[in-house]
Design a protein around this motif. Structure first.
Motif, PDB file in Angstrom:
ATOM      1  N   GLU A   6      61.564 -53.328 -12.272  1.00  0.00           N
ATOM      2  CA  GLU A   6      60.990 -52.129 -12.903  1.00  0.00           C
ATOM      3  C   GLU A   6      59.469 -52.259 -13.038  1.00  0.00           C
ATOM      4  OE1 GLU A   6      64.918 -51.220 -15.568  1.00  0.00           O
ATOM      5  OE2 GLU A   6      63.086 -51.939 -16.545  1.00  0.00           O
ATOM      6  N   ASN A   7      59.067 -53.448 -13.501  1.00  0.00           N
ATOM      7  CA  ASN A   7      57.640 -53.672 -13.666  1.00  0.00           C
ATOM      8  C   ASN A   7      56.901 -53.531 -12.345  1.00  0.00           C
ATOM      9  OD1 ASN A   7      57.501 -54.123 -16.359  1.00  0.00           O
ATOM     10  ND2 ASN A   7      57.803 -56.324 -16.219  1.00  0.00           N
ATOM     11  N   THR A   8      57.548 -54.042 -11.276  1.00  0.00           N
ATOM     12  CA  THR A   8      56.901 -54.006  -9.978  1.00  0.00           C
ATOM     13  C   THR A   8      56.600 -52.562  -9.597  1.00  0.00           C
ATOM     14  OG1 THR A   8      58.035 -55.997  -9.311  1.00  0.00           O
ATOM     15  CG2 THR A   8      57.175 -54.629  -7.555  1.00  0.00           C
ATOM     16  N   ALA A   9      57.612 -51.714  -9.692  1.00  0.00           N
ATOM     17  CA  ALA A   9      57.428 -50.321  -9.298  1.00  0.00           C
ATOM     18  C   ALA A   9      56.326 -49.678 -10.122  1.00  0.00           C
ATOM     19  CB  ALA A   9      58.737 -49.578  -9.480  1.00  0.00           C
ATOM     20  N   GLU A  10      56.329 -49.952 -11.409  1.00  0.00           N
ATOM     21  CA  GLU A  10      55.375 -49.328 -12.324  1.00  0.00           C
ATOM     22  C   GLU A  10      53.943 -49.823 -12.080  1.00  0.00           C
ATOM     23  OE1 GLU A  10      54.935 -50.476 -16.843  1.00  0.00           O
ATOM     24  OE2 GLU A  10      56.936 -49.777 -16.291  1.00  0.00           O
ATOM     25  N   ASN A  11      53.826 -51.147 -11.844  1.00  0.00           N
ATOM     26  CA  ASN A  11      52.493 -51.746 -11.840  1.00  0.00           C
ATOM     27  C   ASN A  11      51.776 -51.715 -10.495  1.00  0.00           C
ATOM     28  OD1 ASN A  11      51.833 -52.954 -14.577  1.00  0.00           O
ATOM     29  ND2 ASN A  11      53.976 -53.493 -14.268  1.00  0.00           N
ATOM     30  N   THR A  12      52.524 -51.561  -9.408  1.00  0.00           N
ATOM     31  CA  THR A  12      51.834 -51.524  -8.121  1.00  0.00           C
ATOM     32  C   THR A  12      51.202 -50.167  -7.892  1.00  0.00           C
ATOM     33  OG1 THR A  12      53.880 -50.953  -7.028  1.00  0.00           O
ATOM     34  CG2 THR A  12      53.216 -53.251  -6.949  1.00  0.00           C
ATOM     35  N   GLN A  13      51.679 -49.154  -8.643  1.00  0.00           N
ATOM     36  CA  GLN A  13      51.116 -47.816  -8.449  1.00  0.00           C
ATOM     37  C   GLN A  13      49.622 -47.842  -8.706  1.00  0.00           C
ATOM     38  OE1 GLN A  13      53.156 -45.037 -10.899  1.00  0.00           O
ATOM     39  NE2 GLN A  13      54.744 -44.689  -9.389  1.00  0.00           N
ATOM     40  N   LEU A  14      48.851 -47.568  -7.693  1.00  0.00           N
ATOM     41  CA  LEU A  14      47.407 -47.444  -7.800  1.00  0.00           C
ATOM     42  C   LEU A  14      46.705 -48.719  -8.250  1.00  0.00           C
ATOM     43  CD1 LEU A  14      47.202 -43.912  -9.473  1.00  0.00           C
ATOM     44  CD2 LEU A  14      47.127 -44.446  -7.042  1.00  0.00           C
ATOM     45  N   MET A  15      47.400 -49.855  -8.194  1.00  0.00           N
ATOM     46  CA  MET A  15      46.724 -51.092  -8.618  1.00  0.00           C
ATOM     47  C   MET A  15      45.786 -51.583  -7.514  1.00  0.00           C
ATOM     48  SD  MET A  15      48.085 -54.894  -9.526  1.00  0.00           S
ATOM     49  CE  MET A  15      48.691 -54.805 -11.187  1.00  0.00           C
ATOM     50  N   THR A  16      44.550 -51.823  -7.889  1.00  0.00           N
ATOM     51  CA  THR A  16      43.583 -52.375  -6.936  1.00  0.00           C
ATOM     52  C   THR A  16      43.301 -53.817  -7.321  1.00  0.00           C
ATOM     53  OG1 THR A  16      42.547 -50.234  -6.538  1.00  0.00           O
ATOM     54  CG2 THR A  16      41.212 -52.185  -6.056  1.00  0.00           C
ATOM     55  N   VAL A  17      43.459 -54.711  -6.346  1.00  0.00           N
ATOM     56  CA  VAL A  17      43.213 -56.130  -6.618  1.00  0.00           C
ATOM     57  C   VAL A  17      42.099 -56.644  -5.712  1.00  0.00           C
ATOM     58  CG1 VAL A  17      45.127 -56.845  -5.078  1.00  0.00           C
ATOM     59  CG2 VAL A  17      44.227 -58.442  -6.761  1.00  0.00           C
ATOM     60  N   VAL A  18      41.135 -57.290  -6.346  1.00  0.00           N
ATOM     61  CA  VAL A  18      40.074 -57.977  -5.605  1.00  0.00           C
ATOM     62  C   VAL A  18      40.641 -59.327  -5.169  1.00  0.00           C
ATOM     63  CG1 VAL A  18      37.834 -59.125  -5.816  1.00  0.00           C
ATOM     64  CG2 VAL A  18      38.200 -56.874  -6.870  1.00  0.00           C
ATOM     65  N   VAL A  19      40.524 -59.631  -3.875  1.00  0.00           N
ATOM     66  CA  VAL A  19      40.998 -60.927  -3.385  1.00  0.00           C
ATOM     67  C   VAL A  19      39.795 -61.720  -2.891  1.00  0.00           C
ATOM     68  CG1 VAL A  19      42.455 -62.120  -1.710  1.00  0.00           C
ATOM     69  CG2 VAL A  19      43.249 -59.981  -2.761  1.00  0.00           C
ATOM     70  N   THR A  20      39.406 -62.742  -3.666  1.00  0.00           N
ATOM     71  CA  THR A  20      38.295 -63.590  -3.214  1.00  0.00           C
ATOM     72  C   THR A  20      38.828 -64.577  -2.169  1.00  0.00           C
ATOM     73  OG1 THR A  20      38.571 -65.270  -4.937  1.00  0.00           O
ATOM     74  CG2 THR A  20      37.156 -63.383  -5.469  1.00  0.00           C
ATOM     75  N   GLY A  21      37.915 -65.129  -1.390  1.00  0.00           N
ATOM     76  CA  GLY A  21      38.340 -66.042  -0.319  1.00  0.00           C
ATOM     77  C   GLY A  21      39.239 -65.342   0.684  1.00  0.00           C
ATOM     78  N   ALA A  22      38.994 -64.049   0.900  1.00  0.00           N
ATOM     79  CA  ALA A  22      39.930 -63.233   1.684  1.00  0.00           C
ATOM     80  C   ALA A  22      39.988 -63.633   3.154  1.00  0.00           C
ATOM     81  CB  ALA A  22      39.561 -61.756   1.561  1.00  0.00           C
ATOM     82  N   THR A  23      39.020 -64.451   3.609  1.00  0.00           N
ATOM     83  CA  THR A  23      39.085 -64.943   4.987  1.00  0.00           C
ATOM     84  C   THR A  23      39.628 -66.374   5.022  1.00  0.00           C
ATOM     85  OG1 THR A  23      36.780 -65.658   4.784  1.00  0.00           O
ATOM     86  CG2 THR A  23      37.158 -63.517   5.818  1.00  0.00           C
ATOM     87  N   GLY A  24      39.982 -66.913   3.866  1.00  0.00           N
ATOM     88  CA  GLY A  24      40.406 -68.309   3.782  1.00  0.00           C
ATOM     89  C   GLY A  24      41.916 -68.467   3.828  1.00  0.00           C
ATOM     90  N   ARG A  25      42.349 -69.704   3.610  1.00  0.00           N
ATOM     91  CA  ARG A  25      43.772 -70.037   3.778  1.00  0.00           C
ATOM     92  C   ARG A  25      44.665 -69.274   2.805  1.00  0.00           C
ATOM     93  NH1 ARG A  25      42.400 -76.356   4.001  1.00  0.00           N
ATOM     94  NH2 ARG A  25      41.014 -75.545   2.409  1.00  0.00           N
ATOM     95  N   THR A  26      44.302 -69.278   1.524  1.00  0.00           N
ATOM     96  CA  THR A  26      45.189 -68.581   0.569  1.00  0.00           C
ATOM     97  C   THR A  26      44.844 -67.100   0.491  1.00  0.00           C
ATOM     98  OG1 THR A  26      43.763 -69.079  -1.339  1.00  0.00           O
ATOM     99  CG2 THR A  26      45.538 -70.647  -0.835  1.00  0.00           C
ATOM    100  N   GLY A  27      43.543 -66.790   0.412  1.00  0.00           N
ATOM    101  CA  GLY A  27      43.142 -65.391   0.201  1.00  0.00           C
ATOM    102  C   GLY A  27      43.658 -64.472   1.301  1.00  0.00           C
ATOM    103  N   SER A  28      43.616 -64.946   2.555  1.00  0.00           N
ATOM    104  CA  SER A  28      44.085 -64.080   3.648  1.00  0.00           C
ATOM    105  C   SER A  28      45.558 -63.746   3.462  1.00  0.00           C
ATOM    106  CB  SER A  28      43.847 -64.749   5.001  1.00  0.00           C
ATOM    107  OG  SER A  28      44.525 -65.983   5.066  1.00  0.00           O
ATOM    108  N   ARG A  29      46.332 -64.738   3.017  1.00  0.00           N
ATOM    109  CA  ARG A  29      47.777 -64.483   2.802  1.00  0.00           C
ATOM    110  C   ARG A  29      48.010 -63.660   1.539  1.00  0.00           C
ATOM    111  NH1 ARG A  29      46.591 -69.287   5.891  1.00  0.00           N
ATOM    112  NH2 ARG A  29      48.236 -69.539   7.423  1.00  0.00           N
ATOM    113  N   VAL A  30      47.220 -63.903   0.507  1.00  0.00           N
ATOM    114  CA  VAL A  30      47.359 -63.088  -0.713  1.00  0.00           C
ATOM    115  C   VAL A  30      47.080 -61.618  -0.370  1.00  0.00           C
ATOM    116  CG1 VAL A  30      46.340 -62.580  -2.979  1.00  0.00           C
ATOM    117  CG2 VAL A  30      46.850 -64.942  -2.345  1.00  0.00           C
TER     118      VAL A  30
END
Ligand SMILES: NC(=O)c1ccc[n+]([C@@H]2O[C@H](COP(=O)([O-])OP(=O)(O)OC[C@H]3O[C@@H](n4cnc5c(N)ncnc54)[C@H](OP(=O)(O)O)[C@@H]3O)[C@@H](O)[C@H]2O)c1
Length: 285
Positions: A6-30
């Motif tokens: 339930e939380n997933t459905a509610e919280n993903t709506q319009l949620m924007t997440v900044v992903v640092t290290g987005a070209t790196g090992r974890t960030g790219s997968r996150v």
């Protein structure tokens, strides 16, 4: 589980997440896992104009976001990491970014001040303490040596480590972000499901690739001297050898259950990682 769904459905709506290290090992997968879960991802790295060492670049990246994944670019326990993570977290809080998830390292005493700086910022925080990545064998500074010289030289002696697939980190981070407050104020310890020495890990890679790859243990001091010989600045060498010396002294030779706790399944196996990377040609000479 129902609650999480339930939380997933509610919280993903319009949620924007900044992903640092987005070209790196974890960030790219996150970033990939977050997009797959329906979140809006704002990738952050120097290519997008975000620089950890230049605080004037932070606000443009953070403003209007709901959450951020923080992967400090050098080691999370490096000198100065606590100050910069604390400052970024305070700025995020000031800009209304309420959920921050920090990638930390399991059993790394030097990372504790960085974790504390995050907590002190007043955010809804979660710390994800990861074991040594399986992907250290396939991406990053150790790979070229293994691929080109057929040997991994590292100060890990015969210590056992439960190598963790970074895709499990990504899945956990996204689950944390989409589970409301369930993991707020929590430290999650993640490991893979099997303890292996570095020698055994390299032997698995050798077995699957058919190449005579080997591991050679060296002392932390010799490793530091080799790094200095490659031009790594003395302060960095000192920091890295101190961290390796503690991380690899046996304190982490145990499994942690964070992946199962959050995802309700076992961690990905190191053998599956090796087979996938071998098929992709990662260790071809
Ligand atoms: N390796 C392990 O086994 C392990 C285990 C536990 C925890 N950790 C932690 O993992 C963290 C590193 O995460 P990772 O392995 O996913 O990253 P990574 O693969 O080492 O990549 C570093 C990332 O940081 C970005 N970056 C570098 N300098 C930057 C700067 N000045 N400003 C903004 N972005 C910058 C890089 O992008 P650009 O170059 O494109 O800017 C890249 O996306 C460290 O804090 C480490 O302590 C590692």
């Amino acid at each position: 589980m129902t609650n999480t769904t339930e939380n997933t459905a509610e919280n993903t709506q319009l949620m924007t997440v900044v992903v640092t290290g987005a070209t790196g090992r974890t960030g790219s997968r996150v970033a990939r896992a977050a997009e797959a879960a329906g979140l809006t991802v704002r990738a952050a790295s120097r290519a997008t104009g975000f620089d950890w060492w230049d605080s004037s670049t932070w606000a443009d990246t953070l403003r209007g976001a709901d959450a951020a994944y923080l992967a400090h670019p050098s080691d999370v326990g490096a000198p100065g990491a606590a100050e910069v993570v604390g400052a970024l977290a305070r700025e995020a809080v000031g800009l209304g970014v309420r959920r921050l998830v920090l990638l930390s390292a399991r059993g790394e005493d030097q990372a504790l001040p960085t974790e504390e700086a995050l907590r002190a910022s007043g955010t809804d925080w979660t710390v994800v303490r990861a074991a040594w990545f399986a992907q250290n064998f396939s991406e990053g500074p150790l790979v070229a040596e293994l691929r080109e010289r057929g040997e991994l030289v590292f100060p890990a002696d015969e210590v056992r480590e439960p190598f963790l697939d970074v895709r499990d980190i990504a899945d956990v981070v996204v689950s944390v972000l989409t589970s409301g407050d369930r993991y707020a104020g929590r430290i999650l310890n993640l490991s893979g499901g099997r303890l292996l020495t570095f020698g055994e890990a390299v032997a698995e890679i050798a077995g699957v690739t058919g190449r005579p790859l080997s591991y050679r243990a060296v002392s932390t001091r010799d490793y530091g001297e080799a790094l200095a010989g490659f031009g790594v600045p003395p302060e960095e060498v000192a920091g890295m050898t101190e961290i390796f010396g503690t991380l690899l002294d046996g304190r982490n030779a145990h499994l942690s259950d964070g992946v199962r706790e959050v995802l309700g399944r076992a961690p990905r196996d190191f053998g599956d990682f090796v087979r996938e990377e071998a098929a992709a040609g990662t260790w071809k000479a």
